[in-house]
Design a protein around this motif. Sequence first.
Motif, short mmCIF file in Angstrom:
data_model
loop_
_atom_site.label_atom_id
_atom_site.label_comp_id
_atom_site.label_asym_id
_atom_site.label_seq_id
_atom_site.Cartn_x
_atom_site.Cartn_y
_atom_site.Cartn_z
N GLY A 40 58.78 71.89 -15.94
CA GLY A 40 57.47 71.71 -16.18
C GLY A 40 56.94 70.23 -16.69
N ARG A 41 57.79 69.65 -17.55
CA ARG A 41 57.58 68.42 -17.89
C ARG A 41 57.77 67.39 -17.14
N SER A 42 58.47 67.46 -15.79
CA SER A 42 58.54 66.61 -14.85
C SER A 42 57.29 66.92 -13.91
N ALA A 43 56.68 68.15 -13.75
CA ALA A 43 55.62 68.38 -12.95
C ALA A 43 54.33 67.84 -13.68
N LEU A 44 54.41 68.05 -14.86
CA LEU A 44 53.01 67.37 -15.62
C LEU A 44 52.87 65.96 -15.25
N GLY A 45 53.94 65.31 -15.43
CA GLY A 45 53.91 63.79 -14.96
C GLY A 45 53.52 63.42 -13.47
N TRP A 46 54.32 64.32 -12.61
CA TRP A 46 54.12 63.99 -11.35
C TRP A 46 52.89 64.28 -10.70
N LEU A 47 52.31 65.18 -11.35
CA LEU A 47 50.91 65.59 -10.84
C LEU A 47 49.86 64.49 -11.19
N GLU A 48 50.32 63.73 -12.34
CA GLU A 48 49.00 62.82 -12.48
C GLU A 48 48.91 61.86 -11.39
N ALA A 49 50.02 61.54 -10.41
CA ALA A 49 49.80 60.75 -9.43
C ALA A 49 49.78 61.46 -7.95
N HIS A 50 50.03 62.76 -8.08
CA HIS A 50 50.11 63.49 -6.50
C HIS A 50 49.19 64.57 -6.91
N PRO A 51 48.17 64.54 -6.28
CA PRO A 51 47.54 65.85 -6.50
C PRO A 51 47.70 66.93 -5.39
N VAL A 52 47.81 68.21 -5.99
CA VAL A 52 47.98 69.19 -4.94
C VAL A 52 47.17 70.43 -4.98
N ASP A 53 46.93 71.09 -3.97
CA ASP A 53 46.04 72.15 -3.83
C ASP A 53 46.48 73.53 -4.69
N VAL A 54 47.96 73.69 -4.44
CA VAL A 54 48.58 74.98 -4.83
C VAL A 54 49.76 74.69 -5.73
N LEU A 55 50.09 75.36 -6.88
CA LEU A 55 51.32 75.18 -7.87
C LEU A 55 51.98 76.53 -7.91
N LEU A 56 53.13 76.43 -7.06
CA LEU A 56 53.93 77.92 -7.40
C LEU A 56 54.76 77.45 -8.59
N LEU A 57 54.53 78.54 -9.73
CA LEU A 57 55.05 78.04 -10.82
C LEU A 57 55.82 79.25 -11.32
N ASP A 58 57.15 78.90 -11.71
CA ASP A 58 57.98 79.84 -12.58
C ASP A 58 57.47 79.88 -13.81
N ILE A 59 57.80 81.07 -14.44
CA ILE A 59 57.45 81.10 -15.92
C ILE A 59 58.55 80.88 -17.04
N MET A 61 61.10 78.90 -18.17
CA MET A 61 61.83 77.41 -17.83
C MET A 61 61.87 76.80 -19.25
N PRO A 62 63.14 75.99 -19.28
CA PRO A 62 63.24 75.09 -20.71
C PRO A 62 62.13 74.35 -20.86
N ASP A 63 62.09 74.04 -22.22
CA ASP A 63 61.36 72.98 -22.50
C ASP A 63 59.66 73.18 -22.62
N LEU A 64 59.09 72.90 -21.28
CA LEU A 64 57.77 73.28 -21.14
C LEU A 64 57.89 74.49 -19.74
N ASP A 65 57.51 75.70 -20.56
CA ASP A 65 57.40 76.82 -19.62
C ASP A 65 56.25 76.92 -18.74
N GLY A 66 56.25 77.79 -17.86
CA GLY A 66 55.12 77.65 -17.08
C GLY A 66 53.78 77.95 -17.47
N MET A 67 53.72 78.90 -18.64
CA MET A 67 52.46 79.27 -19.23
C MET A 67 51.95 78.10 -19.85
N ALA A 68 52.98 77.23 -20.64
CA ALA A 68 52.43 76.10 -21.45
C ALA A 68 51.99 74.96 -20.44
N LEU A 69 52.57 74.89 -19.35
CA LEU A 69 52.02 74.02 -18.21
C LEU A 69 50.85 74.23 -17.69
#
Length: 241
Positions: A40-59, A61-69
Motif C-alpha cells: 500500500g505504501r508504494s501504491a500511495l506514492g505511485w498514484l500521485e503521478a499515475h492516475p488510474v480508474d480502478v484499484l484492485l486492492l488486497d486487504i 498487507m504489511p505496513d499500510l493495509d488495504g483499508m488504510a490505503l
Amino acid sequence: MGAVSGLRVLVVDDEALARERLRQLLADCGVADIHGLEDGRSALGWLEAHPVDVLLLDISMPDLDGMALARQLRQRTLPPALVFTTAHDHFAVEAFELDAADYLLKPVRRERLEQALQKAQARREGKRAAGFTVRQRGRLLHVPLADARYLKAELKYVTLVTPNGEYLLDDALVALEQRLGEEALRIHRNCLVMRHAVQELFRGEGGAEEHWLVRLRDIPTPLPVSRRQIHALRAALSVSD
C-alpha cells in the motif's frame, strides 16, 4: 469486453502469484493498461503521478493495509474506483462503507472480476445512483442524493440531514465536499447544503451587521451563511445584488 477495455487498472497485493493471476484475468477481460505493486505504501506514492480508474486492492498487507490505503485515497478529489480482493468475507461491511465498487473473494473468478470492472466503469461514466451509505441500528442503508438537504460537521462526526431524519457519517466534511463536487455548496466552515435543495438565498432582518440565510426545501428553519462564503455562494446560485 469493450466496455472495460479502456480502464486503467492498478493491482496492489503483497503476494506475487496473486498479482500475476489478477493481471492475467484482467487481460482475459480485455484490459490492456494494467500495473501491479506489492504494498500500500508504494501504491500511495505511485498514484500521485499515475492516475488510474480502478484499484484492485488486497486487504491484508504489511505496513499500510488495504483499508488504510482506501481511507487515505478517499481524501483525494478524484479517487479510483475500489475493488477489494481478499480471502476473508468479514471485511465486507467496512469495504462498502468506504464506497467500494465491489468486493471479491479469492480465488477470484473471471466472471466476477468482469462484473466488478463493469460496476467500476459505470461509476466512471457517472451512471451509479449517487447517495450516501449510512449505518442505522446495525444495518447499512442507502440514502439517495435526492433525499439529502444538508451536511453539518459536529465534533468528530458529520450529520446528514434529510426531510425524514438525520444520519451520522464517518467521512470528513472536506472529503464529502470533494466527492460531491458541484452538487454541494459550502455555506459555513462546518456546513454544506445540497444545490438541488436550495429554495432561496436572502438577507436576514435585524442585527447591526448584514447577514444572509439560505432556505432549503422541506427544512423549516433557514440556515445562516458565513460572511466568508456569501460571495462564492451568490456566484454559484447566480444571485445579484
